[in-house]
Enzyme design. Structure first.
Site, PDB file in Angstrom:
ATOM      1  N   GLY A 113     -10.458   0.327 127.912  1.00 37.44           N
ATOM      2  CA  GLY A 113     -10.328   0.542 129.352  1.00 37.44           C
ATOM      3  C   GLY A 113      -9.063  -0.116 129.856  1.00 37.44           C
ATOM      4  O   GLY A 113      -8.407  -0.875 129.137  1.00 37.44           O
ATOM      5  N   LYS A 114      -8.686   0.202 131.072  1.00 37.48           N
ATOM      6  CA  LYS A 114      -7.551  -0.464 131.696  1.00 37.48           C
ATOM      7  C   LYS A 114      -7.651  -0.252 133.193  1.00 37.48           C
ATOM      8  O   LYS A 114      -8.221   0.750 133.647  1.00 37.48           O
ATOM      9  CB  LYS A 114      -6.229   0.142 131.182  1.00 37.48           C
ATOM     10  CG  LYS A 114      -5.061  -0.812 131.264  1.00 37.48           C
ATOM     11  CD  LYS A 114      -5.037  -1.755 130.065  1.00 37.48           C
ATOM     12  CE  LYS A 114      -3.914  -2.747 130.135  1.00 37.48           C
ATOM     13  NZ  LYS A 114      -3.827  -3.545 128.906  1.00 37.48           N
ATOM     14  N   GLY A 115      -7.084  -1.190 133.946  1.00 38.89           N
ATOM     15  CA  GLY A 115      -7.110  -1.053 135.395  1.00 38.89           C
ATOM     16  C   GLY A 115      -5.777  -1.422 135.991  1.00 38.89           C
ATOM     17  O   GLY A 115      -4.937  -2.043 135.328  1.00 38.89           O
TER      18      GLY A 115
END
Ligand code: NAD
Length: 424
Positions: A113-115
């Protein structure tokens, strides 16, 4: 013609295109069918949120935030959150898939994931950053959690940011939930050894590569680009084992001593003067040329796209240990392979950080904390096994180490997807 040359270098330097090229090559070599390739390419979930925040001067501003969960096939999504004015959904999407492959290479039970939040932290006060962080967390709250998606620090976010996310999440859940993020301060559920973990992982994989060539670490010369968290820690640990750090390259210049630089002294010198230059018992050298110093290990640990089709032929390193993410372009891969440079690809070499993040998550869930020795021992075990897994694939499929690392990752993720089956 000029325009074409520029745009082709621009394309070469695009890390996402490079990741795509490597994905395609690995999928091809593995013989993955089209359906599985589609699944592996498609992010499981993409969230875009508006973050209204009252600024210190009373103005109301709205920021945009993203969280992309690329894959949850092998466990909760895992990956950092970055704050920068130019963050885009495309970038976050690509970084999320990168995390899926990295977690799979080291075989930890996480997806990717990444934000990101589109903001300029240099013009925001601490209070404004706190309000942005808390509202962003509230907006994505049902999509994160110890069993769902576990964020971590990335560009312009740090352990304070993680403490705010942990607190906001905990307030909503009416209980303290430390395992919702990693990279926390040590007395709020953080792990010993996290700060050094990425550099230590580089050291462990570099030692494995030296062993592969029967080179005694005491006779290994190392060139480090980027003297920050990853490069500085790796250099410190390498020197402790007797390796000679002969050149350090920073954005403002480079220093060289063929007998080896005193790493701790250089750190102190930089702290006192603001630069690595003019370090006693070292020579200031040209930073572009310094990358081509003859050495056993070259450790790029600064930024992406430093080894390209334009300069790869000039490298005189036996082993390239990629501390940074994406320091080598896909076009440079072929040149390095032709020169027999032994590449420890980024998704293996710098995976020590996410591995100790995994340990942090485990410790938080157990409520039982390990000492540094235990953390480092377990990190070593995982890094050594992963190095063997990658080089094993390279031998088995007769491919370079990077292709092997991607093949291993794609194989593990697609295996999990097949075993679980497609829910309908
Ligand atoms: P950092 O900011 O602590 O250190 C980077 C260093 O590189 C700084 O000293 C900076 O001055 C220097 N630098 C910047 N541009 C340069 C240039 N053009 N030439 C030479 N030096 C330059 O960052 P970091 O945490 O050490 O991360 C470095 C790289 O490693 C990044 O690509 C990052 O994504 C990657 N990485 C970091 C971690 C981690 O745990 N910190 C984990 C995985 C990957």
């Amino acid at each position: 013609m000029m325009v074409d040359a520029t745009s082709s270098l621009e394309q070469e330097l695009n890390p996402w295109l490079a990741a795509e090229a490597r994905f395609d090559l690995a999928a091809e070599k593995l013989g993955l069918d089209d359906g599985m390739r589609k699944v592996l390419r498609s992010p499981a979930r993409e969230i875009t949120v508006s973050i209204p925040v009252m600024l210190d001067d009373g103005r109301l501003e709205v920021f945009t935030g993203y969280r992309v969960q690329h894959s949850i096939a092998r466990g909760p999504a895992k990956g950092g959150i970055r704050y920068a004015p130019d963050v885009t959904l495309d970038e976050v999407r690509a970084l999320a898939s990168w995390m899926t492959w990295k977690c799979a290479v080291v075989n930890i039970p996480f997806g990717g994931g990444k934000g990101g939040v589109v903001c300029d932290p240099t013009v925001l006060s601490q209070a404004e950053l706190e309000r942005i962080t808390r509202r962003y967390t509230a907006e994505i709250i049902e999509f994160i959690g110890p069993e769902i998606d576990v964020p971590a620090p990335d560009m312009n976010t740090n352990e304070q940011t993680m403490a705010w996310i942990m607190d906001t999440y905990s307030m909503h859940h009416r209980q303290t939930v430390t395992a919702v993020v990693t990279g926390k301060p040590i007395n709020l559920g953080g792990s010993h050894g996290r700060t050094e973990a990425t550099g230590r992982g580089c050291l462990i994989t570099a030692l494995q590569a030296l062993q592969h060539f029967n080179i005694d670490p005491a006779s290994a010369r190392v060139v480090v680009q980027g003297f920050g968290n990853v490069g500085g820690m790796a250099a410190k640990l390498m020197q402790r084992l007797g390796m000679k750090i002969i050149t350090v390259i920073e954005y403002d210049g480079a220093v060289h001593n063929p007998k080896g630089l005193d790493v701790l002294g250089l750190m102190k010198h930089r702290q006192e003067t603001g630069s690595i230059l003019d370090f006693p018992e070292a020579e200031n050298v040209d930073r572009e040329e310094a990358l081509f110093t003859e050495c056993e290990i070259l450790l790029p640990a600064a930024k992406e796209g430093v080894i390209t089709s334009q300069n790869a032929h000039k490298l005189r390193a036996k082993i390239l240990c990629e501390g940074a993410n994406g320091p080598t372009t896909a076009a440079a891969d072929e040149i390095l392979a032709a020169q027999n440079v032994f590449v420890i690809p980024d998704i293996l070499a710098n995976a020590g950080g996410v591995t100790v993040s995994y340990f942090e998550w485990v410790q938080d869930r157990q409520g039982f904390f390990w000492n540094e020795q235990l953390v480092n021992g377990r990190l070593e075990e995982i890094m050594v096994n992963s190095f063997r897994d990658v080089t094993g694939y390279a031998q088995k499929y007769r491919v370079d180490n990077r292709t092997a690392a991607y093949m291993l990752a794609l194989d593990r993720v697609s295996f999990a997807i097949k075993l679980r089956g497609i829910y309908a």
